[in-house]
Design a protein around this motif. Structure first.
Motif, mmCIF file in Angstrom:
data_model
loop_
_atom_site.group_PDB
_atom_site.id
_atom_site.type_symbol
_atom_site.label_atom_id
_atom_site.label_comp_id
_atom_site.label_asym_id
_atom_site.label_seq_id
_atom_site.Cartn_x
_atom_site.Cartn_y
_atom_site.Cartn_z
ATOM 1 N N CYS A 1 0.841 -1.212 0.000
ATOM 2 C CA CYS A 1 0.000 0.000 0.000
ATOM 3 C C CYS A 1 0.874 1.258 0.000
ATOM 4 O O CYS A 1 1.953 1.285 0.590
ATOM 5 C CB CYS A 1 -0.903 -0.017 1.235
ATOM 6 N N ILE B 1 -4.614 9.401 3.625
ATOM 7 C CA ILE B 1 -4.954 9.521 5.046
ATOM 8 C C ILE B 1 -3.845 8.910 5.916
ATOM 9 O O ILE B 1 -3.878 8.974 7.133
ATOM 10 C CB ILE B 1 -6.344 8.869 5.319
ATOM 11 N N GLY B 2 -2.811 8.372 5.265
ATOM 12 C CA GLY B 2 -1.731 7.695 5.996
ATOM 13 C C GLY B 2 -0.906 8.611 6.885
ATOM 14 O O GLY B 2 -0.236 8.156 7.804
ATOM 15 N N GLU C 1 -0.983 8.742 11.262
ATOM 16 C CA GLU C 1 -0.153 7.874 12.106
ATOM 17 C C GLU C 1 1.254 7.742 11.512
ATOM 18 O O GLU C 1 2.241 7.708 12.239
ATOM 19 C CB GLU C 1 -0.806 6.492 12.231
ATOM 20 N N GLY C 2 1.347 7.650 10.199
ATOM 21 C CA GLY C 2 2.646 7.469 9.543
ATOM 22 C C GLY C 2 3.280 8.816 9.252
ATOM 23 O O GLY C 2 2.664 9.655 8.615
ATOM 24 N N PHE D 1 -6.745 3.288 9.539
ATOM 25 C CA PHE D 1 -6.256 3.023 8.189
ATOM 26 C C PHE D 1 -4.809 2.537 8.236
ATOM 27 O O PHE D 1 -4.451 1.527 7.636
ATOM 28 C CB PHE D 1 -6.366 4.297 7.340
ATOM 29 N N TRP D 2 -3.983 3.278 8.986
ATOM 30 C CA TRP D 2 -2.559 2.933 9.056
ATOM 31 C C TRP D 2 -2.368 1.549 9.695
ATOM 32 O O TRP D 2 -1.607 0.720 9.193
ATOM 33 C CB TRP D 2 -1.796 4.010 9.832
ATOM 34 N N LEU E 1 -3.362 -1.155 7.202
ATOM 35 C CA LEU E 1 -2.391 -1.417 6.123
ATOM 36 C C LEU E 1 -1.135 -2.083 6.665
ATOM 37 O O LEU E 1 -0.485 -2.875 5.977
ATOM 38 C CB LEU E 1 -2.085 -0.130 5.336
ATOM 39 N N MET E 2 -0.794 -1.787 7.936
ATOM 40 C CA MET E 2 0.407 -2.377 8.520
ATOM 41 C C MET E 2 0.263 -3.884 8.782
ATOM 42 O O MET E 2 1.251 -4.601 8.849
ATOM 43 C CB MET E 2 0.748 -1.658 9.836
#
Lengths: 298, 206
Positions: A46, A51-52, A55-56, B123-124, B127-128
């Motif tokens: 991904c 929207i990542g 958190e990222g 979401f994060w 995906l993780m």
């Protein structure tokens, strides 16, 4: 003619059984007729999407994209990397740019990539599928294989945000991009005037702020009705899903009767190239496009 | 207040602009804002936030740290990039808003229960798990984030949309058993952990 080869990054929504699986289905006939060969990047991950960031941080997002780029460089050398999804494309392209401009970021990215035994060298190009069609094939080239011109079909070309900003298609304006209209006309349909063509559908905030996003979606759909469109066409999976799926919600809340089909440019092209309902993924619509179904012979 | 926040206050004292420049993605561009307000007039969610990007940038310079980091403004960003392409000074406004959201989240100053913050985290984390987004478990996670009862209510409210997608074969119930995934998922976990470690060290968040 030798096929044009590209490293292909489908993205999560284009997987089998996912929300844009109808999109990817419609790539089959289109690419075959245009001599395009898409070679899927092995074991891609991904991109982090729009929207990542919450958190990222910056580096984790760069690294996610750099892994895909590095695998493509290693396994599919010399091929441009192509995605059908604007958010995927944006993620890749942003990574290509930032890793090119910032040595520190590139060094740090490669330090993290050591964990998966990869190195990102740089030099490959990240492109959206519409860029491939417009720049490598050309509008005349898109038109050439048409066997069923979509005469009389009125289409609102909804470009949305990320297929248009911040990068967009070379030579197009951010406020009034014309490329989608030109693609619609290349296959014989009529591109109606459409004030909402570059408006935002709410993006990922359709999940978190549904009322606000649905107000956007309602305007996008109503403008298509105002211009007597039979259907909306878009190059973006999130736009497609948001604008199609939430019409029922809006109707329920506001007593409207929205029922506007929302399709991908590739579905129009496939039908014009003689593709069936199934080949064009038209059976994957939540709101069926009756007129296009009929042309495709369904 | 989190320890990270206490440390940041001690380190930067009243110089919030410097804190943003050093710790927020593209934060070094904040001081380029000339307060024209084009961003404010370009945002599709304009009527909904507490402060426009233009105000946020001036508040950063004025040292209004708490107000900025607890504002809902950056969580209203739909990533439409209108502000970026229209800004006459070419500030990467969208990226700065994302960076501020991330920083406010990391310091735990962002409002608890802020819906976009919650969705971003879901979401994060989704995906993780496998390296790819699983749309089914993501949606279910979203509906059930405020507990079981609310989850059932949310699911019923969205039943029409869900069934429409199921019927169109664009939502696969079998994804509940894991679904699509990257073969190298443990490598991806190590890679992202490493990236976060490097970035946290650089940003003073380690």
């Amino acid at each position: 003619m030798a096929k044009k080869q590209y490293a292909f990054y489908p993205g999560c929504s284009s997987q089998k059984g996912a929300s844009a699986s109808n999109y990817i289905t419609s790539f089959g006939v289109m690419c075959e007729k245009l001599d395009i060969q898409l070679n899927e990047i092995p074991d891609w991950n991904c991109c982090g999407a729009s929207i990542g960031y919450g958190e990222g941080g910056e580096l984790p997002r760069m690294v996610l994209n750099a892994r895909n780029l590095a695998i493509a460089e290693k396994d599919l050398p010399g091929q441009d990397i192509v995605s059908g999804c604007p958010a995927c494309w944006l993620g890749l392209r942003e990574a290509v740019d930032r890793l090119h401009e910032h040595d520190r970021l590139k060094t740090e990215t490669n330090e993290a990539l050591k964990e998966v035994n990869l190195t990102y060298k740089g030099g490959s190009k990240a492109r959206h599928m519409t860029e491939v069609l417009i720049e490598d094939i050309g509008y005349a080239g898109i038109k050439a294989p048409v066997v069923k011109p979509l005469d009389g079909l009125k289409v609102a070309g909804y470009v949305g945000c990320q297929a248009n900003r911040p990068y967009g298609i070379a030579g197009e304006s951010f406020e009034n991009p014309l490329y989608l209209d030109k693609m619609i006309e290349a296959v014989g349909a009529e591109a109606v005037p459409y004030e909402q063509k570059a408006a935002c559908c709410g993006g990922a905030l359709a999940f978190s702020e549904p009322e606000k996003a649905q107000a956007q979606i309602r305007q996008i759909v109503e403008a298509a009705y105002d211009n007597a469109a039979d259907l909306i066409v878009t190059p973006c999976p999130l736009c497609q899903a948001n604008v199609e799926i939430y019409q029922a919600e809006i109707n329920k809340k506001h007593g409207t009767k929205l029922n506007m089909p929302v399709l991908y440019y590739s579905q129009l092209i496939t039908v014009a190239y003689g593709g069936s309902v199934k080949e064009a993924g038209l059976n994957g619509q939540v709101i069926r496009a009756a007129k296009l179904d009929k042309i495709a012979g369904g | 207040m989190s320890d990270l926040n206490t440390q940041a206050v001690a380190r930067y004292k009243n110089n919030f602009l410097r804190e943003v420049e050093e710790r927020v993605e593209e934060g070094n561009m904040v001081k380029m804002c000339m307060q024209c307000g084009v961003c404010a007039g370009s945002c599709p969610f304009g009527p909904h936030w507490q402060h426009s990007p233009q105000k946020i940038f001036m508040m950063i310079r004025a040292g209004k740290r708490e107000e900025v980091l607890s504002s809902d403004s950056m969580w209203m960003c739909t990533s439409c990039y209108n502000c970026i392409v229209r800004c006459p000074r070419k500030l990467p406004i969208t990226h700065i808003m994302h960076g501020l959201a991330n920083y406010a989240h990391r310091l735990n100053l962002a409002a608890k229960g802020q819906p976009t913050r919650d969705v971003a985290r879901l979401f994060w984390n989704n995906l993780m798990k496998t390296g790819r987004i699983n749309e089914l478990t993501f949606s279910l996670g979203l509906y059930f984030k405020d507990g079981f009862i609310q989850g059932i209510k949310n699911s019923l409210a969205m039943q029409a949309a869900g069934l429409g997608l199921l019927k169109a074969k664009r939502l696969n119930p079998m994804e509940i058993f894991g679904g699509h995934k990257c073969k190298e998922k443990s490598g991806i976990h190590r890679m992202i952990a490493k990236a976060r470690e490097i970035e946290d060290r650089r940003r003073g968040l380690a």
